[in-house]
Design a protein around this motif. Structure first.
Motif, PDB file in Angstrom:
ATOM      1  N   ARG A 495      -2.357 -26.930  23.059  1.00 36.08           N
ATOM      2  CA  ARG A 495      -3.638 -27.763  23.014  1.00 36.08           C
ATOM      3  C   ARG A 495      -4.332 -27.546  24.279  1.00 36.08           C
ATOM      4  N   GLU A 502     -10.997 -27.892  18.710  1.00 32.93           N
ATOM      5  CA  GLU A 502     -10.904 -29.146  19.079  1.00 32.93           C
ATOM      6  C   GLU A 502      -9.716 -29.716  18.333  1.00 32.93           C
ATOM      7  N   ARG A 504      -6.774 -33.062  17.810  1.00 26.91           N
ATOM      8  CA  ARG A 504      -6.767 -34.468  17.558  1.00 26.91           C
ATOM      9  C   ARG A 504      -5.267 -35.038  18.105  1.00 26.91           C
ATOM     10  N   ARG A 526     -12.727 -25.763  14.625  1.00 26.65           N
ATOM     11  CA  ARG A 526     -13.110 -24.955  15.586  1.00 26.65           C
ATOM     12  C   ARG A 526     -14.304 -25.770  16.332  1.00 26.65           C
ATOM     13  N   THR A 527     -14.663 -25.544  17.418  1.00 25.99           N
ATOM     14  CA  THR A 527     -15.581 -26.392  18.402  1.00 25.99           C
ATOM     15  C   THR A 527     -17.173 -26.179  17.459  1.00 25.99           C
ATOM     16  N   ILE A 530     -17.317 -28.736  14.646  1.00 21.78           N
ATOM     17  CA  ILE A 530     -16.771 -29.987  14.595  1.00 21.78           C
ATOM     18  C   ILE A 530     -18.100 -30.924  14.396  1.00 21.78           C
ATOM     19  N   ASP A 534     -15.844 -36.068  12.995  1.00 25.42           N
ATOM     20  CA  ASP A 534     -14.401 -35.565  13.722  1.00 25.42           C
ATOM     21  C   ASP A 534     -14.378 -36.026  15.195  1.00 25.42           C
ATOM     22  N   ARG A 535     -15.558 -36.115  15.694  1.00 23.11           N
ATOM     23  CA  ARG A 535     -15.514 -36.663  17.007  1.00 23.11           C
ATOM     24  C   ARG A 535     -15.090 -37.995  17.284  1.00 23.11           C
ATOM     25  N   GLN A 538     -11.307 -38.186  16.683  1.00 30.53           N
ATOM     26  CA  GLN A 538     -10.869 -37.640  17.888  1.00 30.53           C
ATOM     27  C   GLN A 538     -10.833 -38.897  19.125  1.00 30.53           C
TER      28      GLN A 538
END
Length: 601
Positions: A495, A502, A504, A526-527, A530, A534-535, A538
């Protein structure tokens, strides 16, 4: 024939032509020297001597004529004064009485005697010159080497002897005529006619000799000039022939070298482009022919090597095969490196495979492994082995750039997860089943860290692989994915070193066989892809795990319930809610440190 011998042969032929021309020129020069020697030592001196003989003979004739005139004057004076019927005593007595006549007669006699003396000197000189000429001709005959020269000289000697005899006759007749003053007129007249004949013959033979010698001399000069011309023409012809021959033979030798060299160059270019079917025909037995045969042998070897690569490339990564074949230490020797180990498996595939026929099972596995492996190898990964439906792969130097191992491994995993939808759609065609098709799920574990990479095994059998805790962790993470219901589980280092992706947070665990705990993560995407959800997931996961690790059970309960409410399909939240229920019922361990210990592999 070797190239050196070909070049030497050309040089030898040119040298032979030049040597032949030089030998011919030297031969002609010797002939010129011989002709010039005859001219300078025989013909020219002989010509000079004959000219002197002619001059002196002419002077001799003039002296004879002068003596004849004096003798005639003397005889006339005596006849004027004296009669023919007196005796010598009476003539002498009469002369004593005539002193002037006596003085005149005496003067004439003295002059006659002097002229006869000069006549004799000239005669002796002529004899001396003729003898010298004879000796010169005889000496030249003894040293002459050519038959023609000897024949020419042989013609001169009898002529000289005849002239000498003729001159002796002339001299004898002249003296007889001059010394015989009391001859009757008829006899004197006859003797004078004979003398004139002898003189004419002598002059004629001298002229003939001079003409003969002149012809010999001119012929010798012409021969010498001809030989000189032949030597010159021979040198010019030989030089031109040698130059033309050298150009011709050199062109043939160069063409014989350049043609196969050009073919070798074209062949090497084709081999460089990967064409191993080329075969060149050796056209000579020199070094170029040997090189051509060696080239064919090399191509055959490369073809065999390529065949080995193509064949074993189906069993081993082609880059590993290249390293093994070429004995590259970097690719085959055991060495500790940073590795991203990749393990994947199909969930419950053993049970599912019972629904397929053997041929259908093989088709399913081959298609699955082909799809998954392509994404790995396309991103510089090395397939270590297949174990049924399981795939073991890794990323490490020199197969990929250092520092890119984790990124490439996770990108491959994401792409393989995406390809599972395509693979699922192909199952009817692969298995022949149209109903009750199972849903295949893939689990992937990726761990990044130090590992030993190289050829490992016995003397007879080796396997190019990676070993170490990092590899074991990757395998454990793949198994742990079933606990959390995730398709991809990675370690902390993966990670941290993967870029553009990104993650989790999933848990902090201690897998079986390891004493150190590790935080594990799953991939959100993939960043660039996102979303806000997803944010949110996370952030909620970070807060929930932090509360769980710090034994803030109520906060952890609230966070995981929030995740389960907002993301109903999330399996990770259910796992932790079950754990919180267990802790609530049985209590937390006394030495709680936030690490969940896995007891199975």
């Amino acid at each position: 024939m070797r190239i050196a011998w070909k070049i030497f042969g050309v040089s030898l032929i040119v040298f032979a032509v030049m040597a032949s021309a030089a030998a011919f020129s030297i031969y002609k020069i010797f002939e010129i020297n011989r002709e010039l020697h005859l001219i300078s030592t025989v013909y020219s001196p002989l010509r000079h001597e004959i000219a002197q003989v002619e001059v002196i003979a002419l002077q001799e004739e003039l002296e004879l004529e002068r003596a004849q005139k004096l003798e005639a004057e003397l005889r006339a004076d005596r006849l004027e004064v004296l009669s023919y019927d007196k005796t010598d005593a009476e003539i002498d007595a009469a002369l004593e009485t005539a002193p002037e006549l006596q003085a005149r007669i005496k003067h004439l006699e003295e002059r006659l005697e002097a002229d006869l003396k000069v006549f004799e000197e000239h005669s002796n000189k002529v004899e001396e010159l003729l003898k010298s000429a004879e000796n010169r001709v005889e000496e030249a005959q003894s040293i002459a080497t050519k038959v023609a020269d000897r024949l020419e000289l042989a013609q001169l000697l009898p002529t000289l002897v005849a002239i000498e005899a003729q001159h002796a006759n002339f001299h004898s007749h002249a003296l007889n005529l001059v010394n015989s003053s009391d001859l009757p007129p008829a006899v004197r007249e006859r003797m004078e006619e004979q003398l004139e004949g002898e003189e004419a013959k002598l002059t004629e033979r001298l002229d003939a000799l001079r003409e003969h010698v002149s012809q010999f001399t001119d012929k010798a000069i012409e021969t010498a000039a001809l030989h000189e011309q032949q030597a010159l023409y021979a040198s010019i012809a030989a030089t031109a022939a040698a130059g033309a021959l050298a150009l011709l033979l050199s062109s043939l030798v160069i063409a014989g070298i350049l043609r196969p060299m050009r073919a070798l160059s074209i062949g090497a270019r084709r081999v460089e482009e990967g064409d191993f079917e080329i075969h060149l025909e050796p056209r000579s037995r020199d070094e170029i022919g040997n090189l051509t045969r060696s080239f064919n042998t090399m191509v055959d070897g490369l073809k065999s090597t390529q065949k080995i690569k193509d064949t074993f490339g189906q069993y081993l990564d082609p880059r590993v095969v290249s390293g093994l074949i070429t004995d590259q230490t970097d690719a085959t020797a055991g060495e500790k490196k940073i590795v991203s180990a990749y393990f994947s498996d199909l969930a419950d595939f053993t049970t599912i495979s019972e629904q397929f026929t053997p041929s259908g099972l093989v088709r399913v596995l081959n298609r699955y492994l082909d799809l998954m492996s392509s994404e790995i190898t396309d991103r510089q990964g090395v397939i270590d082995k297949y174990i049924g439906d399981a795939i073991m792969a890794f990323w490490a130097k020199p197969f990929c750039e250092d520092g890119q191992q984790a990124t490439l491994a996770v990108e491959s995993a994401l792409r393989n997860i995406e390809l599972m939808k395509q693979f699922q759609s192909e199952l009817p065609e692969l298995t022949g089943l149209q109903k009750n098709l199972p849903t295949l799920r893939q689990r992937i574990g990726i761990a990044t860290g130090d590992a030993v990479i190289g050829s490992i095994g016995s003397e007879k059998t080796k396997n190019y692989t990676v070993i170490g805790d990092t590899v074991n962790l990757g395998a454990r993470l793949e198994s742990a994915s079933k606990i959390y219901g995730t398709q991809l589980l990675v370690c902390q280092r993966t990670r941290d070193t993967a870029s553009g992706i990104e993650f989790r947070a999933v848990d902090k665990i201690q897998v079986k066989g390891k004493t150190e705990p590790t935080s594990v993560y799953t991939v959100l995407g993939r960043t660039s892809d996102i979303s806000e959800n997803d944010r949110t997931l996370q952030a909620l996961s970070e807060e929930a795990l932090e509360a769980f690790a710090l034994a803030r059970w109520k906060d952890a309960q609230a966070h995981f319930e929030k995740i389960a409410e907002d993301f109903p399909e999330d399996q990770i939240a259910r796992v932790f809610l079950n754990r919180l229920e267990l802790i609530s019922r049985e209590g937390a361990p006394d030495n709680w440190d936030g690490v969940w210990h896995l007891t199975s592999k």
